[in-house]
Design a protein around this motif. Structure first.
Motif, PDB file in Angstrom:
ATOM      1  N   HIS A  95       1.242  -1.010  -0.102  1.00  0.00           N
ATOM      2  CA  HIS A  95      -0.036   0.055   0.441  1.00  0.00           C
ATOM      3  C   HIS A  95       1.145   1.534   0.473  1.00  0.00           C
ATOM      4  O   HIS A  95      -0.055   2.300   0.637  1.00  0.00           O
ATOM      5  N   ARG A  96       2.083   1.260  -0.266  1.00  0.00           N
ATOM      6  CA  ARG A  96       2.941   2.667  -0.496  1.00  0.00           C
ATOM      7  C   ARG A  96       2.858   3.274   0.897  1.00  0.00           C
ATOM      8  O   ARG A  96       3.040   3.314   1.362  1.00  0.00           O
ATOM      9  N   LYS A  97       2.969   4.630   0.564  1.00  0.00           N
ATOM     10  CA  LYS A  97       2.664   5.493   1.753  1.00  0.00           C
ATOM     11  C   LYS A  97       2.071   5.366   2.612  1.00  0.00           C
ATOM     12  O   LYS A  97       2.576   5.125   3.978  1.00  0.00           O
ATOM     13  N   ALA A  98       0.640   4.969   2.500  1.00  0.00           N
ATOM     14  CA  ALA A  98      -0.465   4.624   3.437  1.00  0.00           C
ATOM     15  C   ALA A  98      -0.086   3.487   3.990  1.00  0.00           C
ATOM     16  O   ALA A  98      -0.301   4.049   5.586  1.00  0.00           O
ATOM     17  N   GLY A  99      -0.055   2.476   3.046  1.00  0.00           N
ATOM     18  CA  GLY A  99       0.679   1.918   4.485  1.00  0.00           C
ATOM     19  C   GLY A  99       2.074   1.051   5.341  1.00  0.00           C
ATOM     20  O   GLY A  99       1.746   0.989   5.901  1.00  0.00           O
ATOM     21  N   ASN A 100       3.128   2.605   4.966  1.00  0.00           N
ATOM     22  CA  ASN A 100       4.253   2.399   5.863  1.00  0.00           C
ATOM     23  C   ASN A 100       3.565   2.797   7.141  1.00  0.00           C
ATOM     24  O   ASN A 100       4.447   2.933   8.278  1.00  0.00           O
ATOM     25  N   ILE A 101       2.554   4.711   6.646  1.00  0.00           N
ATOM     26  CA  ILE A 101       2.406   5.082   8.200  1.00  0.00           C
ATOM     27  C   ILE A 101       1.343   4.218   8.889  1.00  0.00           C
ATOM     28  O   ILE A 101       1.350   3.678   9.817  1.00  0.00           O
ATOM     29  N   ALA A 102       0.525   3.431   7.728  1.00  0.00           N
ATOM     30  CA  ALA A 102      -0.487   2.071   8.445  1.00  0.00           C
ATOM     31  C   ALA A 102       0.642   1.313   9.426  1.00  0.00           C
ATOM     32  O   ALA A 102       0.342   0.954  10.871  1.00  0.00           O
ATOM     33  N   ASP A 103       1.940   0.901   8.913  1.00  0.00           N
ATOM     34  CA  ASP A 103       2.807  -0.312   9.632  1.00  0.00           C
ATOM     35  C   ASP A 103       2.993   0.802  11.193  1.00  0.00           C
ATOM     36  O   ASP A 103       3.054   0.253  11.893  1.00  0.00           O
ATOM     37  N   PHE A 104       3.326   1.825  10.507  1.00  0.00           N
ATOM     38  CA  PHE A 104       3.687   2.739  12.231  1.00  0.00           C
ATOM     39  C   PHE A 104       2.938   2.656  13.140  1.00  0.00           C
ATOM     40  O   PHE A 104       3.344   2.229  14.203  1.00  0.00           O
ATOM     41  N   VAL A 105       1.239   3.017  13.089  1.00  0.00           N
ATOM     42  CA  VAL A 105       0.471   2.942  14.001  1.00  0.00           C
ATOM     43  C   VAL A 105      -0.021   1.740  14.357  1.00  0.00           C
ATOM     44  O   VAL A 105       0.532   1.640  15.357  1.00  0.00           O
ATOM     45  N   THR A 106       0.032   0.500  13.920  1.00  0.00           N
ATOM     46  CA  THR A 106       0.160  -0.449  13.967  1.00  0.00           C
ATOM     47  C   THR A 106       1.237  -1.847  14.751  1.00  0.00           C
ATOM     48  O   THR A 106       0.545  -2.023  15.984  1.00  0.00           O
ATOM     49  N   ARG A 107       2.554  -0.793  14.775  1.00  0.00           N
ATOM     50  CA  ARG A 107       3.358  -1.395  15.796  1.00  0.00           C
ATOM     51  C   ARG A 107       3.468  -0.558  16.994  1.00  0.00           C
ATOM     52  O   ARG A 107       3.682  -0.991  17.850  1.00  0.00           O
ATOM     53  N   TRP A 108       3.557   1.065  16.358  1.00  0.00           N
ATOM     54  CA  TRP A 108       3.418   1.935  17.209  1.00  0.00           C
ATOM     55  C   TRP A 108       3.342   2.744  17.784  1.00  0.00           C
ATOM     56  O   TRP A 108       2.950   3.709  18.877  1.00  0.00           O
ATOM     57  N   GLY A 109       1.861   2.620  17.624  1.00  0.00           N
ATOM     58  CA  GLY A 109       1.059   4.111  16.946  1.00  0.00           C
ATOM     59  C   GLY A 109       0.544   4.281  19.257  1.00  0.00           C
ATOM     60  O   GLY A 109       0.070   5.163  19.568  1.00  0.00           O
ATOM     61  N   GLY A 110       0.299   3.812  19.389  1.00  0.00           N
ATOM     62  CA  GLY A 110      -0.391   3.156  20.500  1.00  0.00           C
ATOM     63  C   GLY A 110       0.344   4.211  21.936  1.00  0.00           C
ATOM     64  O   GLY A 110       0.227   4.107  23.045  1.00  0.00           O
ATOM     65  N   ALA A 111       1.920   4.345  22.005  1.00  0.00           N
ATOM     66  CA  ALA A 111       2.869   5.010  22.306  1.00  0.00           C
ATOM     67  C   ALA A 111       3.140   6.859  22.380  1.00  0.00           C
ATOM     68  O   ALA A 111       3.675   7.857  22.786  1.00  0.00           O
ATOM     69  N   TYR A 112       2.280   6.911  21.324  1.00  0.00           N
ATOM     70  CA  TYR A 112       2.227   8.014  20.375  1.00  0.00           C
ATOM     71  C   TYR A 112       0.309   9.147  20.568  1.00  0.00           C
ATOM     72  O   TYR A 112      -0.507   8.541  20.210  1.00  0.00           O
ATOM     73  N   ASP A 113       0.653  10.266  21.022  1.00  0.00           N
ATOM     74  CA  ASP A 113      -0.697  10.643  21.451  1.00  0.00           C
ATOM     75  C   ASP A 113      -0.925  11.496  20.022  1.00  0.00           C
ATOM     76  O   ASP A 113      -2.090  11.515  19.537  1.00  0.00           O
ATOM     77  N   HIS A 114       0.027  12.222  19.012  1.00  0.00           N
ATOM     78  CA  HIS A 114       0.146  12.234  17.692  1.00  0.00           C
ATOM     79  C   HIS A 114       0.939  12.135  16.689  1.00  0.00           C
ATOM     80  O   HIS A 114       2.043  12.180  16.784  1.00  0.00           O
TER      81      HIS A 114
END
Length: 623
Positions: free
Chosen positions: A202-221
């Motif tokens: 999913h290119r850039k969108a998948g790249n960002i989603a990958d961050f969210v699903t792996r480490w997003g819980g540690a960040y508010d924004h």
């Protein structure tokens, strides 16, 4: 040294903090309307923009009807009037929004929204997705940003993530060396992480989603950047404070100004963005309100809202309309708004920057992918539960590329009408009873009046932007004074006249390619001032030259008057190779600067975001 794909090197990624990101269903939505608190002024702004667009379009179409004055309406006349109405509506919409922006800025720049104290901005991730980019440029930008955050005393609230989709091993090795250098430069005050995916799903969108699903819980924004983005520490902190103060905000978008390129083409784009851009953005912000849009970078996003609402589905069918969502930013904004979060823009925020493609060829390469992505929204605009303003944003994206083939069809229909009138025998006595002959009429005076109206609608935004720039002493001085402003606007107008017909044919071909099922692929962008040779430009634009000759010959055959009307378009197409080659020369851009043309304030006096850190050569420092 190439780093392993999708493997965590020691210290290169933080501890896992997964966040569930469900794929959204575009065919079903069980939630009702979710207001986000738009003011009465936003509603009045929308009434003005849409009302003015409809009124101008109706008036212009009526005047066109008077010009062709049909006796017996033909299919060709109906098509001509239809194409005219659609293209005129498009420029009328832009004009109405610009007039609104002028009214807003005439009262002074709007105040920034309420901001939380710095201590309350929580944890924020700066995300830099990269794909076969120049590591030295990317990491130098991150070094400037990180050093500025450290000096502001807010580094503890931010972590930097470089999210790599790079496929070339040599570039990946350089990324790793630059990462090690950057981590040494910024730690321990600011943490830097690096991850390279094994599959760029999913290119850039998948790249960002990958961050969210792996480490997003540690960040508010999360603040999403592009490889050519740059932001000042003040702008980043202001976005974080505004987001923390507004619990209903899902996305806050800044207005990135163009800078840092030296070709003639890029300098023209930079000047236009600097002088016209704030006017356009102020109008958009006024009628978008809290139902706004997202441009994919230089924006802050509430991480949990993104995870909850912005999981993108695979679209049914084959590429180019099916598959993963290419122009994901508009869709993510629409889905976040559907979930009840506000999407806003801060055009008055200072310190947000990006770069423009250095040449017409590079712009076309980027536009091919954008054309496919925006036309793909035809399958999304009817998704269940979207706010009507989100549908407007999607339609705007679609129309931004359909406008070119519509303009082309308008020209061809007009030439067809003129040719028929030239060769057909008029029917003075139709079958219906009439006491008098019915004379076919083409009123040249009305045609000139309509032409003047069209020019006024097309160029009024530039005039209004010039007035505002003239009133702003900082902008006026940074653009070379009043004389420099006038020279630059005149040069930009001439450049637009030369480039617009060429872009019409380029984008028309892109639309037809998409309709024929041709996928754009995914290529890295050229971000250097590298001039293309003249013979390459001649080859690229040979069909445009032929089209210009064809327009000129057919118009001259019809009448000398028709030839004169089409001379600007035909000449621009025939000059396309020269225009593309010359405008891509860095030497021309520097010469224009010395002539006091296309200057911008960010060069006259560099803002802190562009001079905060003189970065050393990265690969040498990393050894």
């Amino acid at each position: 040294m190439a780093i392993p794909l999708d493997q965590a090197l020691v210290g290169s990624v933080p501890a896992a903090a997964p966040l569930e990101m469900p794929v959204q269903d575009l065919a079903r939505w069980h939630g009702g309307p979710r207001p986000v608190g738009n003011s009465r002024g936003v509603m009045l702004a929308r009434l003005f923009v849409f009302g003015a667009t409809l009124s101008l379009t109706a008036f212009g179409t009526w005047k066109m009807y008077e010009v062709i004055s049909p006796v017996n309406v033909t299919v060709l006349q109906v098509l001509f009037a239809g194409f005219f109405a659609l293209t005129f509506a498009w420029i009328a919409f832009a004009c109405a929004s610009a007039v609104l922006g002028f009214a807003v800025l005439l009262r002074g720049a709007p105040a920034l929204p309420p901001q939380a104290p710095v201590a309350g901005i929580g944890r924020n991730a700066l995300l830099m997705p990269v794909y076969n980019e120049d590591p030295e440029r990317v990491f130098a930008t991150l070094a400037r940003i990180g050093a500025a955050l450290r000096r502001e005393g807010v580094a503890g609230h931010f972590d930097i993530f470089v999210l790599s989709d790079t496929r070339q091993e040599a570039i990946a090795g350089a990324e790793h060396q630059a990462f090690l250098w950057l981590r040494r430069q910024l730690s321990p005050a600011l943490q830097v992480y690096y991850r390279r995916r094994a599959h760029n799903h999913h290119r850039k969108a998948g790249n960002i989603a990958d961050f969210v699903t792996r480490w997003g819980g540690a960040y508010d924004h999360m603040i999403v950047l592009d490889a050519d983005s740059d932001m000042s520490a003040a702008a980043i902190v202001t976005l974080a404070r505004a987001m923390a103060a507004d619990p209903q905000a899902g996305i806050i978008q800044s207005l990135p100004l163009l800078r840092n390129r030296w070709t003639g083409f890029a300098r023209m784009m930079q000047f236009a963005g600097r002088v016209y851009g704030p006017l356009v953005a102020a109008g958009l912000a006024a009628w978008h309100g809290r139902d706004g849009n997202y441009w994919g970078h230089n924006a802050i996003i509430r991480t949990r809202a993104f995870a909850e609402a912005a999981g993108l589905p695979e679209l049914r069918g084959r590429k180019p309309f099916g598959g993963h969502v290419l122009s994901h930013d508009f869709v993510e904004a629409a889905l976040i708004r559907r979930a009840g979060y506000a999407v806003t823009m801060l055009p008055q925020l200072v310190g947000s920057y990006e770069e423009t493609p250095p040449s017409l060829a590079d712009l076309a390469t980027r536009d091919r992918r954008w054309a496919q992505g925006n036309l793909q929204h035809i399958k999304i605009v009817g998704a269940r539960g979207l706010h009507w303003m989100s549908r407007v944003h999607l339609l705007q994206g679609i129309m931004s590329y359909l406008a070119s083939p519509l303009w082309l069809m308008l020209l061809l229909a007009g030439l067809g009408l003129a040719t028929v009138a030239r060769h057909a025998t008029p029917n003075y006595f139709p079958e219906s009873f009439s006491l008098f002959p019915m004379w076919p009429v083409f009123d040249p005076e009305l045609a000139l009046n309509l032409f003047a109206l069209t020019c006024a609608v097309l160029w009024l935004p530039k005039l209004l932007a010039l007035i505002l720039a003239w009133r702003d002493p900082v902008l006026r001085a940074g653009c070379g004074g009043a004389t420099g402003l006038i020279k630059s606007v005149a040069a930009e107008t001439i450049g637009s006249l030369l480039l617009s017909p060429v872009m019409m044919l380029i984008q028309s071909r892109f639309v037809f390619d998409v309709l024929l099922g041709r996928d754009s692929g995914w290529n890295a962008q050229n971000r250097s001032d590298r001039a293309a040779p003249l013979d390459d430009c001649a080859r690229r634009h040979s069909l445009h030259v032929a089209a210009g000759l064809g327009f000129a010959v057919v118009a001259f055959h019809v009448s000398f008057a028709a030839f004169l009307w089409l001379v600007p378009i035909a000449a621009a197409l025939m000059l396309a190779p020269i225009t593309a080659w010359a405008s891509g020369l860095p030497a021309l851009g520097r010469r224009l600067w010395h002539w006091n043309v296309f200057r911008i304030p960010e060069e006259a006096a560099q803002p802190p975001a562009l001079a905060e850190l003189a970065a050393e050569p990265l690969l040498e420092a990393a050894e």
